[in-house]
Enzyme design. Sequence first.
Site, PDB file in Angstrom:
ATOM      1  N   ARG A  71      39.559   7.057 -31.184  1.00 25.22           N
ATOM      2  CA  ARG A  71      40.239   8.312 -31.510  1.00 25.22           C
ATOM      3  C   ARG A  71      39.554   9.507 -30.862  1.00 25.22           C
ATOM      4  O   ARG A  71      40.211  10.401 -30.324  1.00 25.22           O
ATOM      5  CB  ARG A  71      40.318   8.510 -33.027  1.00 25.22           C
ATOM      6  N   ASN A 107      43.776   6.180 -37.183  1.00 21.44           N
ATOM      7  CA  ASN A 107      43.670   4.747 -37.468  1.00 21.44           C
ATOM      8  C   ASN A 107      44.756   4.364 -38.458  1.00 21.44           C
ATOM      9  O   ASN A 107      45.167   5.177 -39.295  1.00 21.44           O
ATOM     10  CB  ASN A 107      42.307   4.414 -38.090  1.00 21.44           C
TER      11      ASN A 107
END
Length: 138
Positions: free
Chosen positions: A54, A72
Site C-alpha cells: 500500500r 487491504n
Amino acid sequence: MRARPPPAAAAAAAACRAPLRLLRTGLAAAMSAARPLKSVDYEVFGRVQGVCFRMYTEDEAKKIGVVGWVKNTSKGTVTGQVQGPEEKVNSISRVFCGVGRMSWLSKVGSPSSRIDRTNFSNEKTISKLEYSNFSIRY
C-alpha cells in the site's frame, strides 16, 4: 504612512504566491481543468499484504500524479481506485522500468511483494475527480 515596495519586488512576491494558489485550489482542480478524466478500480492478488504494498502504491500514485485510494482486504488482497487524466491513470499500470514497459500494479509492486494477478474493473470516463489526493485506507 506605509512605503510601497518597488515594482520589481511586488512582481517577485506575486510570482512566489502563484504556486501557493495552485496548492490551495488543489491537485484535483488542476487535473479536472486539463483533459478527459478516467477512473478505474483494481484488486491485486498474491503476497501483497505485510510487504508495504500500500505504501509503495501510494508513493507511485503520487509520483505519477493520480488520486484515489488503496487498502487491504480481509481476503488477503489489496484493492483500490485510481482517478486522473487518462494517460496518468494508464501509466500506473504501464510504467517504464528499464527494459520496456512493465505493469506496475500487475508486475512490479513493492520490492517484497509477489503479484499473482490484478483485476481491473469499472473503468470509466468521469467528469470530475472524487478525491483530492491519493491515500491509504484502513
